[in-house]
Design a protein around this motif. Structure first.
Motif, PDB file in Angstrom:
ATOM      1  N   ILE A 178       0.855  -1.188   0.000  1.00 29.27           N
ATOM      2  CA  ILE A 178       0.000   0.000   0.000  1.00 29.27           C
ATOM      3  C   ILE A 178       0.890   1.237   0.000  1.00 29.27           C
ATOM      4  CG2 ILE A 178      -1.801   1.264   1.255  1.00 29.27           C
ATOM      5  CD1 ILE A 178      -2.666  -1.462   2.456  1.00 29.27           C
ATOM      6  N   SER A 193       2.639   3.026  -3.335  1.00 31.12           N
ATOM      7  CA  SER A 193       3.673   2.534  -4.245  1.00 31.12           C
ATOM      8  C   SER A 193       4.429   3.692  -4.882  1.00 31.12           C
ATOM      9  CB  SER A 193       3.045   1.641  -5.305  1.00 31.12           C
ATOM     10  OG  SER A 193       2.055   2.368  -6.018  1.00 31.12           O
ATOM     11  N   GLY A 194       4.820   4.657  -4.057  1.00 27.30           N
ATOM     12  CA  GLY A 194       5.651   5.763  -4.532  1.00 27.30           C
ATOM     13  C   GLY A 194       7.110   5.350  -4.556  1.00 27.30           C
ATOM     14  N   VAL A 195       7.977   6.310  -4.333  1.00 24.54           N
ATOM     15  CA  VAL A 195       9.418   6.058  -4.456  1.00 24.54           C
ATOM     16  C   VAL A 195       9.881   4.939  -3.530  1.00 24.54           C
ATOM     17  CG1 VAL A 195      11.692   7.075  -4.116  1.00 24.54           C
ATOM     18  CG2 VAL A 195       9.897   8.392  -5.254  1.00 24.54           C
ATOM     19  N   GLN A 196       9.552   5.033  -2.245  1.00 19.43           N
ATOM     20  CA  GLN A 196      10.043   4.020  -1.325  1.00 19.43           C
ATOM     21  C   GLN A 196       9.277   2.712  -1.476  1.00 19.43           C
ATOM     22  OE1 GLN A 196      12.729   3.911   0.144  1.00 19.43           O
ATOM     23  NE2 GLN A 196      12.495   2.175   1.509  1.00 19.43           N
ATOM     24  N   GLY A 197       7.988   2.793  -1.733  1.00 14.90           N
ATOM     25  CA  GLY A 197       7.221   1.569  -1.951  1.00 14.90           C
ATOM     26  C   GLY A 197       7.823   0.763  -3.094  1.00 14.90           C
ATOM     27  N   ASP A 206      -2.893   2.257  -4.367  1.00 13.84           N
ATOM     28  CA  ASP A 206      -2.373   3.623  -4.447  1.00 13.84           C
ATOM     29  C   ASP A 206      -3.431   4.473  -5.127  1.00 13.84           C
ATOM     30  OD1 ASP A 206      -0.710   6.030  -5.053  1.00 13.84           O
ATOM     31  OD2 ASP A 206       0.930   4.752  -4.367  1.00 13.84           O
ATOM     32  N   ILE A 207      -3.251   5.787  -5.071  1.00  9.96           N
ATOM     33  CA  ILE A 207      -4.259   6.660  -5.674  1.00  9.96           C
ATOM     34  C   ILE A 207      -3.679   7.524  -6.784  1.00  9.96           C
ATOM     35  CG2 ILE A 207      -5.703   6.760  -3.595  1.00  9.96           C
ATOM     36  CD1 ILE A 207      -4.367   9.435  -2.939  1.00  9.96           C
ATOM     37  N   THR A 229       3.043   4.788   2.547  1.00  8.06           N
ATOM     38  CA  THR A 229       2.248   5.972   2.220  1.00  8.06           C
ATOM     39  C   THR A 229       2.874   7.176   2.908  1.00  8.06           C
ATOM     40  OG1 THR A 229       0.943   5.576   4.169  1.00  8.06           O
ATOM     41  CG2 THR A 229       0.108   4.629   2.118  1.00  8.06           C
ATOM     42  N   PRO A 230       2.337   8.378   2.666  1.00 11.46           N
ATOM     43  CA  PRO A 230       2.745   9.510   3.492  1.00 11.46           C
ATOM     44  C   PRO A 230       2.524   9.196   4.967  1.00 11.46           C
ATOM     45  CG  PRO A 230       1.517  10.275   1.591  1.00 11.46           C
ATOM     46  CD  PRO A 230       1.434   8.782   1.576  1.00 11.46           C
ATOM     47  N   LEU A 252      -0.795   8.586   7.147  1.00  9.30           N
ATOM     48  CA  LEU A 252      -1.649   7.421   6.880  1.00  9.30           C
ATOM     49  C   LEU A 252      -1.077   6.114   7.443  1.00  9.30           C
ATOM     50  CD1 LEU A 252      -2.666   8.207   3.193  1.00  9.30           C
ATOM     51  CD2 LEU A 252      -4.174   8.194   5.205  1.00  9.30           C
ATOM     52  N   LYS A 278       9.234   3.696   8.084  1.00 11.12           N
ATOM     53  CA  LYS A 278       9.461   4.703   9.120  1.00 11.12           C
ATOM     54  C   LYS A 278       8.947   6.028   8.622  1.00 11.12           C
ATOM     55  CE  LYS A 278      11.952   7.370   7.668  1.00 11.12           C
ATOM     56  NZ  LYS A 278      11.924   8.232   6.445  1.00 11.12           N
ATOM     57  N   MET A 279       8.789   7.037   9.437  1.00 16.62           N
ATOM     58  CA  MET A 279       8.633   6.953  10.851  1.00 16.62           C
ATOM     59  C   MET A 279       7.351   6.217  11.133  1.00 16.62           C
ATOM     60  SD  MET A 279       8.807  10.069  13.571  1.00 16.62           S
ATOM     61  CE  MET A 279       7.219  10.852  13.462  1.00 16.62           C
ATOM     62  N   GLN A 328      15.717   0.260   8.463  1.00 17.64           N
ATOM     63  CA  GLN A 328      16.492  -0.833   7.881  1.00 17.64           C
ATOM     64  C   GLN A 328      17.921  -0.922   8.401  1.00 17.64           C
ATOM     65  OE1 GLN A 328      15.427   1.780   6.136  1.00 17.64           O
ATOM     66  NE2 GLN A 328      17.230   2.762   5.273  1.00 17.64           N
ATOM     67  N   TRP A 362       3.788  15.995  -0.004  1.00 16.11           N
ATOM     68  CA  TRP A 362       3.216  15.853   1.343  1.00 16.11           C
ATOM     69  C   TRP A 362       4.256  16.125   2.428  1.00 16.11           C
ATOM     70  CZ3 TRP A 362       5.537  12.177   4.382  1.00 16.11           C
ATOM     71  CH2 TRP A 362       6.283  11.201   3.708  1.00 16.11           C
ATOM     72  N   TRP A 376      17.783  -2.605   2.993  1.00 13.10           N
ATOM     73  CA  TRP A 376      16.341  -2.775   2.770  1.00 13.10           C
ATOM     74  C   TRP A 376      16.050  -4.223   2.410  1.00 13.10           C
ATOM     75  CZ3 TRP A 376      18.514   1.570   0.016  1.00 13.10           C
ATOM     76  CH2 TRP A 376      18.225   2.804   0.610  1.00 13.10           C
TER      77      TRP A 376
HETATM   78  N1  LIG Z   1      13.307   3.421   5.006  1.00 15.22           N
HETATM   79  C1  LIG Z   1      13.743   4.371   4.240  1.00 15.22           C
HETATM   80  O1  LIG Z   1      14.943   4.520   4.040  1.00 15.22           O
HETATM   81  C2  LIG Z   1      12.767   5.300   3.575  1.00 15.22           C
HETATM   82  C3  LIG Z   1      13.190   6.067   2.476  1.00 15.22           C
HETATM   83  C4  LIG Z   1      12.264   6.913   1.869  1.00 15.22           C
HETATM   84  C5  LIG Z   1      10.978   7.001   2.360  1.00 15.22           C
HETATM   85  N2  LIG Z   1      10.591   6.253   3.427  1.00 15.22           N
HETATM   86  C6  LIG Z   1       9.221   6.359   3.960  1.00 15.22           C
HETATM   87  O2  LIG Z   1       8.310   5.800   3.038  1.00 15.22           O
HETATM   88  C7  LIG Z   1       7.086   6.517   3.065  1.00 15.22           C
HETATM   89  C8  LIG Z   1       6.738   6.979   1.651  1.00 15.22           C
HETATM   90  O3  LIG Z   1       7.733   7.842   1.175  1.00 15.22           O
HETATM   91  P1  LIG Z   1       7.925   8.078  -0.390  1.00 15.22           P
HETATM   92  O4  LIG Z   1       9.147   8.852  -0.578  1.00 15.22           O
HETATM   93  O5  LIG Z   1       7.809   6.789  -1.075  1.00 15.22           O
HETATM   94  O6  LIG Z   1       6.662   8.975  -0.708  1.00 15.22           O
HETATM   95  P2  LIG Z   1       5.859   9.045  -2.077  1.00 15.22           P
HETATM   96  O7  LIG Z   1       5.093  10.285  -2.026  1.00 15.22           O
HETATM   97  O8  LIG Z   1       6.790   8.811  -3.225  1.00 15.22           O
HETATM   98  O9  LIG Z   1       4.895   7.788  -2.005  1.00 15.22           O
HETATM   99  C9  LIG Z   1       3.735   7.743  -1.221  1.00 15.22           C
HETATM  100  C10 LIG Z   1       2.682   7.010  -2.018  1.00 15.22           C
HETATM  101  O10 LIG Z   1       1.518   6.861  -1.227  1.00 15.22           O
HETATM  102  C11 LIG Z   1       0.401   7.067  -2.074  1.00 15.22           C
HETATM  103  N3  LIG Z   1      -0.794   7.398  -1.308  1.00 15.22           N
HETATM  104  C12 LIG Z   1      -1.200   8.581  -0.805  1.00 15.22           C
HETATM  105  N4  LIG Z   1      -2.398   8.458  -0.223  1.00 15.22           N
HETATM  106  C13 LIG Z   1      -2.753   7.158  -0.355  1.00 15.22           C
HETATM  107  C14 LIG Z   1      -3.891   6.405   0.041  1.00 15.22           C
HETATM  108  N5  LIG Z   1      -4.894   6.972   0.690  1.00 15.22           N
HETATM  109  N6  LIG Z   1      -3.939   5.093  -0.271  1.00 15.22           N
HETATM  110  C15 LIG Z   1      -2.923   4.496  -0.942  1.00 15.22           C
HETATM  111  N7  LIG Z   1      -1.833   5.161  -1.329  1.00 15.22           N
HETATM  112  C16 LIG Z   1      -1.751   6.477  -1.040  1.00 15.22           C
HETATM  113  C17 LIG Z   1       0.830   8.185  -2.982  1.00 15.22           C
HETATM  114  O11 LIG Z   1       0.048   8.264  -4.139  1.00 15.22           O
HETATM  115  C18 LIG Z   1       2.247   7.781  -3.276  1.00 15.22           C
HETATM  116  O12 LIG Z   1       2.341   6.937  -4.400  1.00 15.22           O
HETATM  117  C19 LIG Z   1       7.290   7.661   4.050  1.00 15.22           C
HETATM  118  O13 LIG Z   1       6.759   7.305   5.289  1.00 15.22           O
HETATM  119  C20 LIG Z   1       8.770   7.783   4.159  1.00 15.22           C
HETATM  120  O14 LIG Z   1       9.218   8.268   5.396  1.00 15.22           O
HETATM  121  C21 LIG Z   1      11.465   5.404   4.021  1.00 15.22           C
END
Ligand SMILES: NC(=O)c1ccc[n+]([C@@H]2O[C@H](COP(=O)([O-])OP(=O)(O)OC[C@H]3O[C@@H](n4cnc5c(N)ncnc54)[C@H](O)[C@@H]3O)[C@@H](O)[C@H]2O)c1
Lengths: 304, 440
Positions: free
Chosen positions: B62, B64-68, B88-89, B127-128, B131, B150-151, B178, B230, B387
């Motif tokens: 759930i 699927s942005g950059v980290q997903g 994802d949305i 997700t952000p 959520l 995280k967080m 990680q 976000w 990771w």
């Molecule tokens: N462990 C790490 O090293 C690491 C690195 C980067 C990010 N993160 C964490 O990962 C999380 C996401 O970061 P990101 O950079 O991928 O952000 P991102 O904005 O690229 O991805 C977030 C995704 O969530 C989706 N989203 C928003 N609302 C939604 C909903 N209601 N239902 C389903 N999907 C929804 C967005 O469309 C988006 O694709 C954050 O909590 C961030 O702290 C962790």
């Protein structure tokens, strides 16, 4: 990749373009984490460590990149080969400037070189090596692949005009510049990098050059280029530079290496088999120096 | 020098140690990767056996942005793992994720519908921040194992709710710090425990970058601004302390075995006045029991220091970083040379000083006073990123029911620290962290 990437974006909103530039420049960093031969924890290092002993599953995009490289290897009759890490290591190009190896060492490295030693399982997207010592090395496509990914991202962001390069040897032209139809990219003269050999017009096209002037070492006055012929195990010769234009930078990256190794006749054969590219080769003149440029396929090149 | 520790590590790394690993401090995925670095053949035999017996695991993701996408790329490398659904949305992210998960993966716009699929055993959440908790709690109530990036949560109460839900439902909850699965960090911690650095008195950590932190919005469409950026808005994000600092506070909590008792700090929106609501530079000092301090900084106008954590002890300094090859140790001139001598093969000049490069693959061998593998191994180090190891271990937990190493209580402690640090900066005063705050 150890390569400097640069992007030039054109558009009305400077702030947006700055954010877009910073964002796409993260792409080569991310890919480096996956493709690097130096980082022990990259997917490629993991593959090289484990695949002699077990089937290693690859992430689908990496699996696709490897199979694509293998298709190019087949089309080029092995002049370009992604399973050439053993050879690169043998010549000391892995971390150093290079050294002349013993003939035995080259023969030994050749036994561990070539895509034929890889067994692929498309169902599980896994790879297994036929013996220990085989090393996959995507150095000759990675840079171009990064440029393709960056160009895709820029398009998705709505950027319509951009010029991007990786280490100046691979370029991608997205759309055209503000004041013209296509981007003009200069080719440098192999004997004098300050001198311009010609200009290529590019629009939604990639260009890569492989030249003997880029990386080489010398022993007793003889010049050994870093571009190895995976079929003989020795540095390729006979061509001073090979430039390839095609739709994808991953392809031009690999094909410029292949063309450099194949020479004029070989590249012509490659072009009849896989006509999706154009090239210009500068053969080595009989007494050294540069011979007249040879065009293969339809290339928008203006010499002089 | 603790011989017991040495013996157990040797047992662990030399065949037959896999069962022992469970009772030790190393997550099994990390132990396996360290074995593979030293003896790829033996490790491969184990891996092949494990792959043959791998029961299929059906996962969903759930967010699927950059980290997903990064997390999914690690998961699809594992035998037996299938990502059967994503939610994802945002279309471009869905499209990119499908390339990783494969064409058979079902796409949901509403994550609650995804959770109704009974065959899904486990879900990852990226997700952000705001959520994380609602989704994780719904997922655990639907009896799914959870990997939450995280967080851990946007508020302390939410984090506590997550821990309670995990304990009530028995669902597994792993939080995405990680570094807890990093062979280099485990190796470094081992050296701390052995006393190489004497008494730790100060920690300095930073994550510095040069850039706006703003994602470009396609076509500059204002409707997408908050979805893509976000991180910059307070109703979704806790800013730099949460996005970057949380990793490094967790490392400090982990290495010291403590959590802070007070925090002061100064932050500001001083350089990027683009409508953002979170600080673009933060600097805080945490006080730990016994007087240890953690000075933390994250800025966005100078990247020279990038990211690392520096542990300062009476006998030496340990720098750990997730950036490959940056982990180093330095001896204080007043400390005896002996403890450091056995690492001499990894010496490197850093400015005027000689440091020792830490590498879990190589220095572990030297720690045991054995010959280095020399050039025979392509890389002396472990061949999997953190990771990959964190997620591999989570999948192990899903298969076996074992509790995750980085669990909800760890995530909660980290959340408490981050929220308190932000509060200290916003109020401009010293904020106390009571034991109560860390209790569920
Ligand atoms: N462990 C790490 O090293 C690491 C690195 C980067 C990010 N993160 C964490 O990962 C999380 C996401 O970061 P990101 O950079 O991928 O952000 P991102 O904005 O690229 O991805 C977030 C995704 O969530 C989706 N989203 C928003 N609302 C939604 C909903 N209601 N239902 C389903 N999907 C929804 C967005 O469309 C988006 O694709 C954050 O909590 C961030 O702290 C962790």
């Amino acid at each position: 990749m150890g390569t400097e990437f640069e992007v030039l974006l054109v558009g009305p909103d400077r702030g947006f373009l700055e954010d877009a530039a910073a964002q796409v420049l993260e792409e080569p960093v991310r890919l480096e984490e996956q493709l690097s031969h130096y980082r022990p924890d990259s997917d490629i290092s993991d593959l090289n460590l484990r695949a002699p002993h077990e089937s290693v599953r690859l992430e689908p995009l990496l699996y696709d990149l490897l199979t694509r490289a293998m298709r190019l290897a087949a089309a080029s009759e092995g002049a370009f080969d992604p399973a050439c890490g053993a050879l690169i290591r043998c010549w000391g190009f892995f971390r150093g400037r290079g050294r002349l190896p013993e003939a035995d060492a080259v023969r030994e490295a050749l036994l561990h070189t070539g895509c034929g030693l890889l067994t692929l399982d498309p169902v599980h997207r896994s790879v297994r090596f036929g013996r220990e010592g085989v090393q996959v090395h995507l150095g000759a496509v990675g840079k171009g692949y990064a440029l393709d990914c960056m160009a895709d991202q820029l398009r998705a962001l709505g950027v319509q005009s951009a010029l991007l390069h990786g280490g100046t040897s691979s370029v991608y032209a997205l759309g055209g510049p503000a004041d013209g139809e296509s981007w003009e990219v200069g080719l440098c003269h192999p004997d004098d990098r300050e001198r311009r050999l010609g200009v290529v017009q590019l629009r939604d096209r990639a260009l890569s050059t492989s030249g003997d002037y880029e990386q080489f070492f010398e022993v007793e006055g003889r010049r050994y280029s870093h571009i190895l012929d995976p079929r003989t195990g020795y540095p390729a010769g006979g061509v001073r530079s090979a430039t390839v234009v095609a739709a994808s930078a991953a392809d031009t990256d690999a094909l410029s290496t292949a063309a450099f190794v194949l020479g004029v006749e070989g590249t012509r054969r490659l072009h009849t088999r896989a006509p999706g590219f154009a090239a210009v080769l500068i053969p080595e003149a009989p007494g050294g120096g540069c011979d007249i440029a040879v065009r293969i396929g339809d290339i928008a090149l203006e010499l002089g | 020098m603790n011989d017991e520790q040495n013996v157990s590590r040797r047992d662990l790394l030399r065949g037959g140690g896999m069962a022992a690993a469970l009772s030790l401090t190393l997550p099994p995925s990390v132990a396996r990767a360290m074995l593979a670095a030293q003896d790829p053949k033996a490790a491969a035999e184990e891996a092949a056996k494990a792959a043959r017996n791998a029961t299929p695991v059906r996962l969903a993701w759930i967010g699927s942005g950059v980290q997903g996408q990064n997390d999914m790329k690690q998961l699809v490398k594992l035998p037996g793992v299938e990502i059967v659904a994503i939610a994802d949305i945002y279309e471009p992210h869905i499209e990119a994720a499908r390339k990783i998960a494969g064409p058979n993966c079902e796409v949901f716009r509403d994550y609650r519908k995804l959770l109704e699929r009974k065959d899904i055993q486990a879900v990852g959440i990226a997700t952000p921040l705001y959520l994380h908790a609602p989704i994780a709690i719904d997922a655990m109530n639907a009896r799914k194992a959870v990997y939450c990036e995280k967080m851990m949560a946007y508020t302390v109460d939410q984090a506590k709710d997550m821990v309670r839900t995990a304990e009530r439902t028995g669902a597994l909850l792993q939080v995405g710090h990680q570094r807890r699965y990093s062979p280099d960090y485990h190796h470094a911690l081992d050296l701390v425990k052995k006393g190489y650095f004497g008494e730790l008195t100060h920690v300095r950590a930073q994550w510095n970058r040069n850039g706006s932190w703003r994602r470009a919005v396609p076509g500059n469409d204002p409707k997408l601004e908050r979805l893509l950026n976000w991180r910059l808005y307070r109703s979704y994000s806790r800013g730099l302390m949460a996005e970057l600092g949380s990793h490094q506070i967790d490392v400090t909590n982990w290495f010291t075995g403590l959590h802070p008792t007070a925090v002061v700090g100064i932050g500001g929106i001083d350089h990027y006045k683009d409508g953002r609501e979170v600080f673009d530079n933060v600097q805080v000092v945490f006080e730990y029991p016994g007087g240890l301090k953690l000075c933390y900084q994250s800025i966005q106008t100078n990247a020279y220091d990038d990211f690392s954590e520096q542990f300062m002890g009476t006998k030496g300094t340990l720098i750990v970083s997730e950036a490959s090859g940056r982990s180093m140790m330095f001896r204080e001139s007043s400390a005896e040379d002996f403890e450091f001598a056995k690492f001499s093969q990894n010496k490197q000049k850093v400015g005027r000083r000689t440091g020792i490069l830490l590498d879990a693959g190589a220095t572990t061998r030297q720690d045991k006073r054995e010959r280095t593998a020399g050039t025979a191994l392509a890389n002396s180090g472990v061949s999997k990123n953190n990771w990959a190891l964190a997620l591999e271990d989570w999948v192990d937990c899903v298969r076996t029911g074992r509790k995750p190493f980085c669990d909800g209580r760890i995530g909660l402690a980290d959340t408490v620290c981050v929220i308190a640090a932000n509060e200290a900066m916003e109020r401009g005063s010293r904020v106390r962290l009571t034991d109560e705050m860390f209790k569920v």
